[in-house]
Design an enzyme around this catalytic site. Structure first.
Site, PDB file in Angstrom:
ATOM      1  N   TYR A  43      -5.986  -5.922  -8.999  1.00  0.00           N
ATOM      2  CA  TYR A  43      -5.074  -5.349  -8.104  1.00  0.00           C
ATOM      3  C   TYR A  43      -4.671  -6.049  -8.541  1.00  0.00           C
ATOM      4  CZ  TYR A  43      -5.590   0.208  -7.495  1.00  0.00           C
ATOM      5  OH  TYR A  43      -5.716   1.013  -7.785  1.00  0.00           O
TER       6      TYR A  43
ATOM      7  N   ARG B 134       7.272   3.192  -4.568  1.00  0.00           N
ATOM      8  CA  ARG B 134       7.145   2.385  -3.402  1.00  0.00           C
ATOM      9  C   ARG B 134       8.380   1.749  -3.296  1.00  0.00           C
ATOM     10  NH1 ARG B 134       1.368   3.199  -4.140  1.00  0.00           N
ATOM     11  NH2 ARG B 134       1.103   4.756  -2.542  1.00  0.00           N
TER      12      ARG B 134
ATOM     13  N   GLU C 295       3.567  -1.949  -2.823  1.00  0.00           N
ATOM     14  CA  GLU C 295       4.300  -1.222  -1.487  1.00  0.00           C
ATOM     15  C   GLU C 295       4.666  -2.795  -0.852  1.00  0.00           C
ATOM     16  OE1 GLU C 295       0.742   1.104  -1.620  1.00  0.00           O
ATOM     17  OE2 GLU C 295       1.888  -0.515  -2.068  1.00  0.00           O
TER      18      GLU C 295
ATOM     19  N   ASP D 108      -5.675  10.703  -7.072  1.00  0.00           N
ATOM     20  CA  ASP D 108      -6.343  10.767  -5.916  1.00  0.00           C
ATOM     21  C   ASP D 108      -5.666  10.653  -4.400  1.00  0.00           C
ATOM     22  OD1 ASP D 108      -4.180   8.965  -7.112  1.00  0.00           O
ATOM     23  OD2 ASP D 108      -3.968   7.316  -5.754  1.00  0.00           O
ATOM     24  N   GLU D 109      -6.556   9.923  -3.575  1.00  0.00           N
ATOM     25  CA  GLU D 109      -6.487  10.564  -1.643  1.00  0.00           C
ATOM     26  C   GLU D 109      -5.998  11.936  -1.681  1.00  0.00           C
ATOM     27  OE1 GLU D 109      -5.939   5.631  -2.052  1.00  0.00           O
ATOM     28  OE2 GLU D 109      -4.235   7.091  -1.834  1.00  0.00           O
TER      29      GLU D 109
ATOM     30  N   TRP E  91       0.772  -2.613  -7.520  1.00  0.00           N
ATOM     31  CA  TRP E  91       0.778  -1.073  -6.408  1.00  0.00           C
ATOM     32  C   TRP E  91       2.291  -2.062  -5.705  1.00  0.00           C
ATOM     33  CZ3 TRP E  91      -0.184   3.194  -7.586  1.00  0.00           C
ATOM     34  CH2 TRP E  91      -1.077   3.548  -8.366  1.00  0.00           C
TER      35      TRP E  91
ATOM     36  N   ASP F  10      -1.625  -6.788  -6.483  1.00  0.00           N
ATOM     37  CA  ASP F  10      -0.677  -7.241  -5.184  1.00  0.00           C
ATOM     38  C   ASP F  10      -1.284  -7.794  -4.194  1.00  0.00           C
ATOM     39  OD1 ASP F  10      -2.060  -4.293  -5.944  1.00  0.00           O
ATOM     40  OD2 ASP F  10      -1.109  -3.716  -4.530  1.00  0.00           O
TER      41      ASP F  10
ATOM     42  N   TRP G  81     -10.225   3.109 -10.562  1.00  0.00           N
ATOM     43  CA  TRP G  81      -9.696   1.647  -9.995  1.00  0.00           C
ATOM     44  C   TRP G  81     -11.040   1.800  -8.303  1.00  0.00           C
ATOM     45  CZ3 TRP G  81      -8.877   2.765  -4.899  1.00  0.00           C
ATOM     46  CH2 TRP G  81      -8.536   3.451  -4.035  1.00  0.00           C
TER      47      TRP G  81
END
Length: 808
Positions: A446, A195, A498, A354-355, A496, A448, A421
């Site tokens: 997590y 990202r 972002e 994932d996703e 992460w 972030d 996760w």
């Protein structure tokens, strides 16, 4: 909100040397075997993180000074490597310049490191450390154990803060006997470089910090929709096209016209070797079949489902582009994996998984026909088939597949492992099915997520993840039997990126929470104690300072507020000031005269009265006087009592945080970027408990942000507030002010013309006379296919004869 919370977006409030690891995994009963064989004893506040299995203090001290020899046996290369690392750390944090010497018999009063097959600690990566008045000795049966023993020796020596009372960086360490080994063979940290790209030096910085915490797996997230970060020589467009994007608001506020970057294969080799020298293996993640937009942008005809070329994504979140499932796509993937396997010696390869929104597969006649030929019942099962092809290929190359817990949904190849996760349920399910698992649950790991609810927090998730929450995790879920628990390989944190665009953001997010991750993954439950951890943490913070790590002190920083809320201080001109901090640790010293607080300042005991206007400054110290957090300051007068910043606004629908804390533009580099708390689904904020007596107007500092969020099937949940403007003016929308979200409309104001992202503007609108304390609802009726509007601050304006409210 998205349910379950998306791994890559985490939109809304989340509830949500590796070669040695091979040896660990090959032994029977990994989780059971790593339990302590003797009762762990208290470390008695020894400055060690993670806490050792056994530590016993004795009487006396051993001095490490400029003339101390670091001794190794002739030809003992693992000892030499560990000794050199110890010498570097002591030089960097204490200013000591020690020498390493090969000696058959160690010099008197020396530090001796020795690979010893008869070391009293037999566990893999374990070590024995003995310090007495005659010297310090570290013995281990493997190289990693020696290295971790050296880390403990360095921690015992601490950092030179000028408070030790010994000149020249010398230090007296306690007589101590330590027997220590890790609970888990997998002790990791994920760094997302897809990202936001982080350069080689920054990755090395993270590797160094991991080594100092006895972590041994760097999970490097190399590819996603927003960027492909690894050179693949047979497919040069993966980096020629896929590594670069045109960011929203390009050219404004320092945002580049072209954003991205990638690691050459030589740089990857450099990082792999750098990590291996610190007993860390890099686990590469190449996302498949979803999070593939950057790859499809580079080679749409070879791997795309539709054959159309999308741009490299600028949207965080869940995007629709998947790898195709035909042989041409699989051959491409095998070609990528061949080069990845040449670069990374990791026994595991992470394929993401994932996703993966299946819309493209389900809409493709070719994929549907392939599913029918294969006898695959649905798109989820098709992902299971896809994963099986990858697992078989990796197995043929002597490697193992690991993926996020979604890979369980379509059926899991027998050789595959799972990284959980979405809470711990994926780990429980996988372990019960006989698969090895790694715990990285969003609600604990997590990083972030913001560390505190403070207004001085930078970009991140508004689901606050305090230090204490990270520390709580037991990587072995209680639902597992002893036999099933053997499948728990370990745990890791996740960062992460972002909202982590720079090294300063990385440091702020990782530290000191990485210390809690380390203790979760290394220390037996019998050695873990929250209060003991807090007692050991100040020494760790000193080491961070000495190493130039820009850690967050938010867990200890003073929170300054008014007992009972701001509206209670508007009558009478007095405020009842309340101080505190997140952990409850340390002593708070404060001033009200504008001076900097010191240890001689008043110590906070209970809320105290102050006459307005007043500036309260507060700093936090350990009980023995070491600084725990920098000074925080807050000014109180009528104007500040009638205002809130973006952090003070609440969610209109549940009264909690709004989901995301985003910068003015997504690729702005600065740590001090303006930030805005937003809810992607509702452009609505609550100003809680607003005192309306005598209020004539409201002023709002607002901004137009990028609506760069891939919501996939959750797009339908984005709420459009109806506009009351004439039809021709509705495109821009308006700001509405209501008394409660279902109450009386107090004011409406059209939004100013303009469409530039990153534009900040001010709105001021009269309010009708009202009395009492009320929640104010502030919402935008702008179209949801345009910019995302946000609020940075709200000011209530009192009526005065000289300054009547204006509308602008």
């Amino acid at each position: 909100m998205i349910t379950p919370p998306a791994r890559s977006t985490r939109i809304g409030t989340l509830v949500r040397a590796f070669a040695l690891l091979v040896a660990v995994l090959s032994l029977p009963g990994c989780a059971e075997r790593t339990a302590p064989t003797a009762a762990a004893t208290s470390a008695e506040a020894l400055p060690l993180i993670p806490a050792p299995v056994q530590a016993e203090r004795g009487e006396g001290r051993f001095r490490i000074a400029a003339g101390t020899i670091v001794s190794i046996a002739p030809g003992d290369e693992p000892a030499r490597d560990a000794a050199n690392h110890l010498v570097r750390l002591l030089r960097d944090t204490r200013g000591l310049d020690l020498s390493v010497r090969e000696e058959t018999t160690p010099s008197p009063a020396s530090i001796r490191l020795q690979l010893d097959a008869q070391s009293p600690v037999s566990q893999t990566e374990g070590y024995a450390l003995d310090a007495d008045a005659q010297g310090l000795r570290i013995r281990a049966r493997d190289a990693a154990g020696l290295f971790y023993g050296a880390i403990s020796a360095w921690q015992l020596a601490g950092a030179d803060t000028g408070r030790d009372g010994v000149e020249g960086g010398a230090i007296d360490i306690p007589v101590v006997t330590i027997r220590d080994w890790p609970r888990f063979g997998w002790r990791g940290q994920l760094l997302d470089v897809a990202r936001h790209f982080h350069d080689v030096d920054t990755v090395k910085h993270v590797i160094d910090a991991m080594a100092q915490h006895k972590l041994n797996v760097l999970h490097l997230h190399l590819t996603d929709d927003q960027g492909w970060r690894i050179e693949i020589k047979r497919y040069p467009k993966l980096t020629g096209i896929g590594a670069w994007r045109t960011p929203p608001g390009a050219g404004r506020h320092g945002t580049p016209q072209r954003y991205g970057g990638y690691y050459s294969q030589d740089q990857i080799r450099e990082l792999v070797a750098y990590a291996a020298a610190r007993h860390i293996t890099i686990l590469p993640e190449i996302d498949m079949p979803g999070h593939a937009q950057a790859a499809v942008a580079a080679y749409p005809e070879e791997i795309g489902v539709t054959g159309e070329r999308p741009p490299v994504a600028v949207d965080w979140g869940v995007n629709p582009y998947l790898f195709d499932t035909d042989e041409r796509s699989l051959a491409f993937i095998r070609g990528v994996l061949d080069e990845v396997l040449e670069l990374f010696p990791s026994p595991f390869i992470h394929i993401g998984g994932d996703e993966a929104v299946k819309d493209q597969w389900e809409a493709s006649p070719a994929v549907r026909a392939q599913m029918q030929r294969l006898g695959v019942k649905d798109a989820h099962a098709m992902q299971g088939w896809f994963n099986e092809q990858l697992a078989d290929y990796l197995t043929s190359k002597g490697r193992r597949l690991i993926g996020w817990d979604e890979i369980l949904e379509g059926g899991l190849p027998a050789s595959a492992s799972v990284m959980s996760w979405r809470g711990v349920d994926g780990a429980v399910t996988a372990a019960k099915l006989g698969h090895d698992v790694v715990l990285a649950p969003a609600g604990w790991m997590y990083l972030d997520n913001l560390q505190t609810e403070r207004s001085d927090e930078p970009n991140g998730r508004l689901a606050v993840l305090p230090l204490s929450r990270v520390y709580e995790l037991d990587p072995v879920p209680a639902e597992l039997t002893a036999e099933q628990a053997r499948h728990v390989l370990g745990a890791q944190g996740a960062l992460w990126s972002e909202y982590i665009p720079s090294r300063r953001h990385i440091d702020h997010a990782l530290f000191p929470r990485l210390a809690a991750v380390a203790e979760v993954a290394w220390s037996p439950m019998a050695a873990r104690d929250w209060n003991g951890f807090l007692a050991r943490l100040p020494a760790q913070l000193q080491r961070y300072q000495a190493l130039g790590i820009g850690y967050s002190d938010g867990a200890f920083a003073a929170d300054i507020g008014i007992d009972g809320g701001a509206h209670t201080a508007l009558d009478g001109g007095k405020a009842n000031i309340a101080l505190g901090n997140q952990t409850g640790a340390g002593q708070i010293r404060y001033t009200t005269d504008g001076s900097e607080p010191t240890l001689d300042s008043l110590r906070y005991q209970k809320p105290f009265a102050a006459t307005l206007p007043v500036t309260v400054k507060a700093a936090v110290f350990t009980e023995d006087g070491q600084p725990l957090a920098a000074t925080r300051s807050r000014h109180f007068d009528r104007q500040t009592l009638l205002s809130v910043d973006t952090q003070g606004l609440r969610n209109c629908h549940n009264g909690g945080p709004l989901g995301l804390r985003v910068p003015l533009l997504p690729d702005m580099p600065g740590m001090d970027t303006p930030v805005y708390n937003v809810d992607l689904f509702y452009a609505c904020w609550t100003y809680p408990q607003a005192r309306l007596d005598g209020i004539a107007a409201i002023r709002i500092d607002a901004a137009r942000l990028a609506r760069n969020y891939g919501l996939a099937h959750d797009q339908s949940k984005v709420h459009q507030y109806p506009s009351s403007l004439p039809r021709g003016e509705r495109a821009l929308g308006e700001l509405e002010v209501l008394r409660g979200c279902d109450g009386e409309m107090l004011a409406q104001m059209p939004l100013p013309e303009g469409s530039a992202l990153g534009e900040q503007f001010e709105l001021e609108v009269p309010l009708p006379p009202r009395e009492g304390v009320h929640d104010l609802c502030l919402r935008f009726t702008a179209a949801i296919d345009g910019p995302l509007y946000a609020i940075g601050a709200v000011q209530l304006i009192e009526a005065t004869a000289q300054s009547p409210p204006v509308q602008r």
